[in-house]
Design a protein around this motif. Structure first.
Motif, PDB file in Angstrom:
ATOM      1  N   ASP A  24     -25.701   2.852  32.028  1.00 28.25           N
ATOM      2  CA  ASP A  24     -24.301   2.428  32.094  1.00 28.25           C
ATOM      3  C   ASP A  24     -23.554   2.717  30.789  1.00 28.25           C
ATOM      4  O   ASP A  24     -22.368   2.463  30.692  1.00 28.25           O
ATOM      5  CB  ASP A  24     -24.202   0.934  32.441  1.00 28.25           C
ATOM      6  CG  ASP A  24     -25.039   0.055  31.529  1.00 28.25           C
ATOM      7  OD1 ASP A  24     -25.799   0.595  30.687  1.00 28.25           O
ATOM      8  OD2 ASP A  24     -24.955  -1.181  31.651  1.00 28.25           O
ATOM      9  N   THR A  25     -24.256   3.256  29.774  1.00 26.63           N
ATOM     10  CA  THR A  25     -23.580   3.550  28.495  1.00 26.63           C
ATOM     11  C   THR A  25     -23.677   5.038  28.163  1.00 26.63           C
ATOM     12  O   THR A  25     -22.667   5.737  28.158  1.00 26.63           O
ATOM     13  CB  THR A  25     -24.175   2.710  27.352  1.00 26.63           C
ATOM     14  OG1 THR A  25     -25.599   2.884  27.312  1.00 26.63           O
ATOM     15  CG2 THR A  25     -23.844   1.230  27.528  1.00 26.63           C
ATOM     16  N   VAL A  26     -24.883   5.514  27.897  1.00 28.79           N
ATOM     17  CA  VAL A  26     -25.101   6.923  27.538  1.00 28.79           C
ATOM     18  C   VAL A  26     -26.380   7.381  28.241  1.00 28.79           C
ATOM     19  O   VAL A  26     -27.071   6.577  28.864  1.00 28.79           O
ATOM     20  CB  VAL A  26     -25.251   7.090  26.002  1.00 28.79           C
ATOM     21  CG1 VAL A  26     -23.958   6.712  25.282  1.00 28.79           C
ATOM     22  CG2 VAL A  26     -26.426   6.275  25.454  1.00 28.79           C
ATOM     23  N   TYR A  27     -26.701   8.672  28.147  1.00 25.77           N
ATOM     24  CA  TYR A  27     -27.979   9.137  28.699  1.00 25.77           C
ATOM     25  C   TYR A  27     -29.129   8.620  27.841  1.00 25.77           C
ATOM     26  O   TYR A  27     -29.018   8.513  26.618  1.00 25.77           O
ATOM     27  CB  TYR A  27     -28.023  10.670  28.792  1.00 25.77           C
ATOM     28  CG  TYR A  27     -27.507  11.146  30.124  1.00 25.77           C
ATOM     29  CD1 TYR A  27     -28.355  11.267  31.221  1.00 25.77           C
ATOM     30  CD2 TYR A  27     -26.145  11.399  30.310  1.00 25.77           C
ATOM     31  CE1 TYR A  27     -27.869  11.654  32.466  1.00 25.77           C
ATOM     32  CE2 TYR A  27     -25.653  11.787  31.555  1.00 25.77           C
ATOM     33  CZ  TYR A  27     -26.523  11.903  32.630  1.00 25.77           C
ATOM     34  OH  TYR A  27     -26.045  12.264  33.859  1.00 25.77           O
ATOM     35  N   ARG A 109     -32.999  -4.341  27.761  1.00 25.73           N
ATOM     36  CA  ARG A 109     -31.850  -3.763  28.457  1.00 25.73           C
ATOM     37  C   ARG A 109     -32.039  -3.906  29.961  1.00 25.73           C
ATOM     38  O   ARG A 109     -33.126  -3.642  30.473  1.00 25.73           O
ATOM     39  CB  ARG A 109     -31.759  -2.266  28.150  1.00 25.73           C
ATOM     40  CG  ARG A 109     -31.027  -1.886  26.912  1.00 25.73           C
ATOM     41  CD  ARG A 109     -29.523  -1.903  27.058  1.00 25.73           C
ATOM     42  NE  ARG A 109     -28.941  -0.626  27.434  1.00 25.73           N
ATOM     43  CZ  ARG A 109     -27.998  -0.472  28.349  1.00 25.73           C
ATOM     44  NH1 ARG A 109     -27.568  -1.492  29.060  1.00 25.73           N
ATOM     45  NH2 ARG A 109     -27.476   0.707  28.596  1.00 25.73           N
ATOM     46  N   ILE A 110     -30.994  -4.325  30.659  1.00 27.10           N
ATOM     47  CA  ILE A 110     -30.939  -4.179  32.115  1.00 27.10           C
ATOM     48  C   ILE A 110     -29.624  -3.451  32.395  1.00 27.10           C
ATOM     49  O   ILE A 110     -28.568  -4.072  32.503  1.00 27.10           O
ATOM     50  CB  ILE A 110     -30.990  -5.537  32.851  1.00 27.10           C
ATOM     51  CG1 ILE A 110     -32.277  -6.293  32.472  1.00 27.10           C
ATOM     52  CG2 ILE A 110     -30.919  -5.312  34.361  1.00 27.10           C
ATOM     53  CD1 ILE A 110     -32.401  -7.670  33.121  1.00 27.10           C
ATOM     54  N   PRO A 111     -29.664  -2.116  32.400  1.00 25.22           N
ATOM     55  CA  PRO A 111     -28.415  -1.372  32.540  1.00 25.22           C
ATOM     56  C   PRO A 111     -27.749  -1.673  33.883  1.00 25.22           C
ATOM     57  O   PRO A 111     -28.428  -1.848  34.907  1.00 25.22           O
ATOM     58  CB  PRO A 111     -28.854   0.091  32.479  1.00 25.22           C
ATOM     59  CG  PRO A 111     -30.194   0.062  31.815  1.00 25.22           C
ATOM     60  CD  PRO A 111     -30.817  -1.222  32.242  1.00 25.22           C
ATOM     61  N   SER A 174     -25.035   0.566  23.817  1.00 22.73           N
ATOM     62  CA  SER A 174     -24.943  -0.854  24.152  1.00 22.73           C
ATOM     63  C   SER A 174     -24.696  -1.699  22.905  1.00 22.73           C
ATOM     64  O   SER A 174     -25.035  -1.311  21.785  1.00 22.73           O
ATOM     65  CB  SER A 174     -26.227  -1.315  24.846  1.00 22.73           C
ATOM     66  OG  SER A 174     -27.329  -1.181  23.969  1.00 22.73           O
ATOM     67  N   THR A 175     -24.114  -2.867  23.126  1.00 22.34           N
ATOM     68  CA  THR A 175     -23.969  -3.861  22.068  1.00 22.34           C
ATOM     69  C   THR A 175     -25.317  -4.558  21.910  1.00 22.34           C
ATOM     70  O   THR A 175     -25.888  -5.037  22.892  1.00 22.34           O
ATOM     71  CB  THR A 175     -22.883  -4.880  22.469  1.00 22.34           C
ATOM     72  OG1 THR A 175     -21.628  -4.182  22.510  1.00 22.34           O
ATOM     73  CG2 THR A 175     -22.788  -6.028  21.491  1.00 22.34           C
ATOM     74  N   VAL A 176     -25.851  -4.581  20.677  1.00 21.37           N
ATOM     75  CA  VAL A 176     -27.170  -5.175  20.435  1.00 21.37           C
ATOM     76  C   VAL A 176     -26.994  -6.521  19.735  1.00 21.37           C
ATOM     77  O   VAL A 176     -26.419  -6.589  18.648  1.00 21.37           O
ATOM     78  CB  VAL A 176     -28.057  -4.242  19.581  1.00 21.37           C
ATOM     79  CG1 VAL A 176     -29.450  -4.853  19.402  1.00 21.37           C
ATOM     80  CG2 VAL A 176     -28.155  -2.853  20.216  1.00 21.37           C
TER      81      VAL A 176
END
Length: 212
Positions: A24-27, A109-111, A174-176
């Motif tokens: 949902d953010t980048v590859y 992460r759970i995209p 993603s925001t970490v």
């Protein structure tokens, strides 16, 4: 083709391979987190510093409890996941000792991406997930942007362009956020979802920034 793609990717992962995936953010590039040889392969693929941790990727919030010690309400997890956020928590004994052996924490992460969630559900353990690029280079929003990595990958899943490829914001990842200290949070990487994430943590759950 969807089910076939999930099955092909899961098969490549179970065989110890590295698979490029849309999130949902980048590859990203994924491998089985419990497969130590595959984890080493990801580091060499990226030319990544061995002291930089890899996140794990799961398909559902429920599975998180197996690999992490959670000290926040379940509702908080579900307010942020699935989504463009990596939550850093204490790791459990279940997680492969060779994954990030230098830290007691792990990013999860759970995209919010149906392919990634189906793929994570199709695999027995967690996936290790990192961005599909050479370390220190820009993150990628199309499969062509990381074609120099293709020869070292077992499979490339082309989900089309992610977001607006002209927009620098779309490449932030993603925001970490570290939630390992009870009642507090600290932002490790601002990423693409900083404002809504901080708002949920502060306003809804009363967490305070670690520095304060």
């Amino acid at each position: 083709g969807w089910r076939e793609a999930v099955a092909a990717a899961a098969g490549a992962l179970q065989a110890g391979g590295l698979v490029a995936v849309p999130t949902d953010t980048v590859y990203g590039v994924a491998c089985l987190a419990q497969d130590s040889a595959a984890v080493r392969s990801i580091y060499s693929l990226k030319g990544r510093n061995g002291a930089k941790p890899l996140a794990i990727c799961l398909g559902d919030v429920e599975r998180l409890y197996r690999y992490c010690h959670v000290n926040v309400p379940d509702e908080l997890l579900r307010d942020l996941l699935p989504g463009p956020v990596t939550l850093v928590l204490e790791r459990s004994e279940e997680l492969n000792k060779d994954l990030n052996p230098f830290t007691s924490l792990v990013g999860v992460r759970i995209p919010n991406h149906p392919f990634m969630r189906d793929l994570a559900r199709a695999c027995s353990g967690p996936l290790a997930l990192t961005s599909a690029n050479i370390s220190s280079q820009g993150s990628t929003l199309t499969v062509l942007e990381f074609q120099d990595l293709w020869p070292q990958l077992s499979l490339v899943i082309d989900g089309g362009p992610i977001g607006d490829i002209q927009s620098p914001e779309c490449r932030l990842g993603s925001t970490v956020v570290d939630l390992s200290v009870s009642g507090k949070f600290s932002i490790i990487r601002p990423g693409c979802a900083l404002t809504p994430t901080v708002e949920i943590l502060k306003k809804k759950y009363g967490l305070v920034p670690e520095s304060s």
